[in-house]
Write an enzyme that holds these catalytic residues in place. Structure first.
Site, PDB file in Angstrom:
ATOM      1  N   GLU A 336       0.819  -1.222   0.000  1.00 40.43           N
ATOM      2  CA  GLU A 336       0.000   0.000   0.000  1.00 40.43           C
ATOM      3  C   GLU A 336       0.848   1.266   0.000  1.00 40.43           C
ATOM      4  OE1 GLU A 336      -3.462  -1.996   2.845  1.00 40.43           O
ATOM      5  OE2 GLU A 336      -1.884  -0.785   3.744  1.00 40.43           O
ATOM      6  N   CYS A 410       1.110  32.774  12.374  1.00 45.91           N
ATOM      7  CA  CYS A 410       1.484  33.355  13.655  1.00 45.91           C
ATOM      8  C   CYS A 410       2.034  32.302  14.614  1.00 45.91           C
ATOM      9  CB  CYS A 410       0.282  34.067  14.260  1.00 45.91           C
ATOM     10  SG  CYS A 410      -0.357  35.299  13.137  1.00 45.91           S
TER      11      CYS A 410
HETATM   12  C1  LIG Z   1      -0.299   5.402   5.896  1.00 45.95           C
HETATM   13  C2  LIG Z   1      -0.545   4.025   5.476  1.00 45.95           C
HETATM   14  C3  LIG Z   1      -0.048   3.585   4.250  1.00 45.95           C
HETATM   15  C4  LIG Z   1       0.803   4.454   3.335  1.00 45.95           C
HETATM   16  O1  LIG Z   1       2.008   4.839   3.894  1.00 45.95           O
HETATM   17  P1  LIG Z   1       3.107   5.596   2.991  1.00 45.95           P
HETATM   18  O2  LIG Z   1       4.191   5.907   3.955  1.00 45.95           O
HETATM   19  O3  LIG Z   1       2.484   6.807   2.431  1.00 45.95           O
HETATM   20  O4  LIG Z   1       3.523   4.630   1.931  1.00 45.95           O
HETATM   21  C5  LIG Z   1      -0.341   2.291   3.872  1.00 45.95           C
HETATM   22  N1  LIG Z   1      -1.086   1.477   4.657  1.00 45.95           N
HETATM   23  C6  LIG Z   1      -1.593   1.871   5.842  1.00 45.95           C
HETATM   24  C7  LIG Z   1      -2.400   0.932   6.648  1.00 45.95           C
HETATM   25  C8  LIG Z   1      -1.342   3.150   6.291  1.00 45.95           C
HETATM   26  O5  LIG Z   1      -1.817   3.540   7.476  1.00 45.95           O
END
Ligand SMILES: *Cc1c(COP(=O)(O)O)cnc(C)c1O
Length: 483
Positions: A336, A410
């Protein structure tokens, strides 16, 4: 140490430039690893992207603005589904890539993601609504989050699919409360809910290091060491409305070192094995999360994706062999990535308002104020993120001057670029570009001080268009209820 803690800035600031920042040979040089692939300077020294110069962009669309190179975004997305996937294809299990929408999401970007063959990872009803407006295929959407509401779960299970039927492709479960909740909703709707169990594996990874412990003191997922993950699997299996696809792990962000992912994969596959032994079930999917790091400054050198994926695929192969799985039983792997796709595709264009010399114990620092700040990029103030920047409307003529780019808000912690060399002839009206702002900048933006948020522009083949328009004063006032 955090930037907002009293003293932290001073300890950092009065000693001159940080060690990783070299005195530049050429203050106008562009480090290719920081910029969208099409970025260059033209013969007049102006920064150009996708064949457009930023002076025209600033004139046509105003500043500040996020400028996103569409071809660069698409190429990075594609490289995950081809290069990163290759070792997993060889292994026979294959790989699915879900773009983590939380890094940056809008309707057009969701369509690019769909076009390039990726899935989409959302974590709220709002992100799901963007997917729906974009017509994103439901079966390719994953939803995670540690506190999804009843309404959000219901929206996920009722998400319309093009070929008939409803529901997103997977919902990542994060608590025992949620297991009961989703089983009830699926029962009520008369649907089967495809789910994964989020496992906390006791690995916390940041850039170059990772920490492997038995326990994790954090809010996400079911602890492996405490036996909660195994109990969650058993609880899911008791509900006939829930279709358990597999296990999910996400260990951190901005990671350069594959070792943390390897330990996480090893531990997650350990549970996979236990599920097989205890329940006689070979789970078909394994999600290893996101977190792949990018270069924000010359100090960062992320490993090549191909190398990272080979190491991960080898770990999966080794652990599955140890489990006694045949090749056909190795779970299909998913990842992901968010930051690694959108981060480097975008830079923020600002106009300089003031340049002020401040005396330090050793030398001086120029405080360069720009027309945005922590409302459009809070990462520096929030977690001492490092950025770099360059003069963008012309090549600088003066010698390099140690600078700090600050916003118009600010707060003394309102810093965009902590340390950078800019040309000494920098003056009000010049443009500055800050690369690597595609991820977690617009996404984390605010209206602090009632500063309207900048637009997101897409550039491609010599054309620019607005993906997200600039906020207006009317937008700022739109929610105030009168009388
Ligand atoms: C934030 C997150 C990602 C993506 O993370 P990156 O650092 O942007 O690659 C993927 N999976 C889950 C479950 C996340 O919380």
């Amino acid at each position: 140490m955090r930037a907002h803690e009293a003293g932290a800035l001073h300890a950092h600031g009065y000693g001159g430039p940080p060690q990783w920042l070299p005195y530049p040979r050429d203050v106008n040089e562009l480090l290719p690893q920081l910029w969208p692939a099409s970025t260059d300077r033209d013969e007049q020294g102006r920064l150009t992207v996708a064949g457009l110069d930023v002076v025209s962009l600033a004139r046509d669309f105003g500043t500040p603005a996020y400028v996103m190179d569409e071809a660069d975004f698409r190429a990075r997305a594609r490289s995950f589904v081809t290069d990163f996937a290759a070792p997993f294809e060889e292994l026979g299990c294959g790989l699915d890539v879900y773009y983590a929408g939380k890094a940056f999401l809008c309707t057009q970007v969701a369509r690019w993601v769909a076009d390039e063959g990726l899935g989409l990872d959302v974590c709220t009803g709002g992100e799901l609504a963007v997917a729906q407006r974009a017509g994103f295929p439901g079966e390719r959407i994953g939803m995670h989050g540690n506190n999804k509401s009843m309404a959000e779960l219901e929206a996920a299970l009722s998400y319309p699919r093009a070929g008939g039927g409803t529901g997103v492709g997977r919902i990542v479960l994060d608590s025992f409360d949620e297991i009961e909740r989703i089983a009830a909703i699926a029962g009520r709707l008369g649907v089967s809910a495809p789910v994964m169990v989020r496992v906390t594996v006791g690995v916390e990874a940041h850039t170059h290091e990772y920490i492997a412990t038995a326990h994790e003191d954090q809010k996400f997922g079911f602890s492996l060491a405490g036996g909660h993950a195994a109990k969650a699997v058993a609880a899911v299996l008791e509900h006939p409305q829930l279709d358990l696809l597999g296990l999910h792990s996400h260990i951190g962000s901005q990671i350069f070192d594959a070792a943390g992912f390897e330990v996480a994969a090893q531990r997650t596959i350990g549970l996979h094995r236990e599920v097989r032994r205890r329940h006689g079930l070979t789970l078909p999917e394994l999600d290893l999360g996101g977190g792949f790091g990018i270069a924000y400054t010359s100090e960062h050198a992320p490993p090549a994706l191909a190398q990272m994926s080979r190491q991960l695929a080898e770990t999966v192969a080794r652990e599955c062999r140890a489990e006694g799985l045949e090749a056909a039983q190795i779970p299909r792997v998913s990842i992901e990535p968010g930051r690694a796709i959108v981060g480097p595709s975008t830079f923020t264009l600002y106009e300089v308002g003031t340049v002020k010399a401040v005396e330090l114990d050793r030398g001086t620092r120029a405080y360069v104020s720009v027309d945005g700040g922590m409302s459009d990029n809070v990462r520096t103030a929030l977690y001492e993120a490092d950025y770099s920047c360059t003069i963008a409307n012309r090549a600088g003529q003066g010698p390099p001057m140690l600078s700090r780019v600050v916003g118009k808000h600010c707060e003394s912690g309102d810093i965009v670029v902590m340390d950078e060399y800019l040309p000494a002839d920098l003056r009000p009206g010049d443009l500055i570009a800050v690369p690597g702002t595609g991820a977690y900048c617009r996404a984390l933006s605010s209206q602090y001080n009632h500063v309207p948020r900048p637009p997101v522009l897409a550039v491609r083949d010599g054309h620019a268009r607005v993906l997200v328009r600039r906020e207006s004063v009317a937008d700022l006032l739109a929610l105030d209820v009168e009388g």
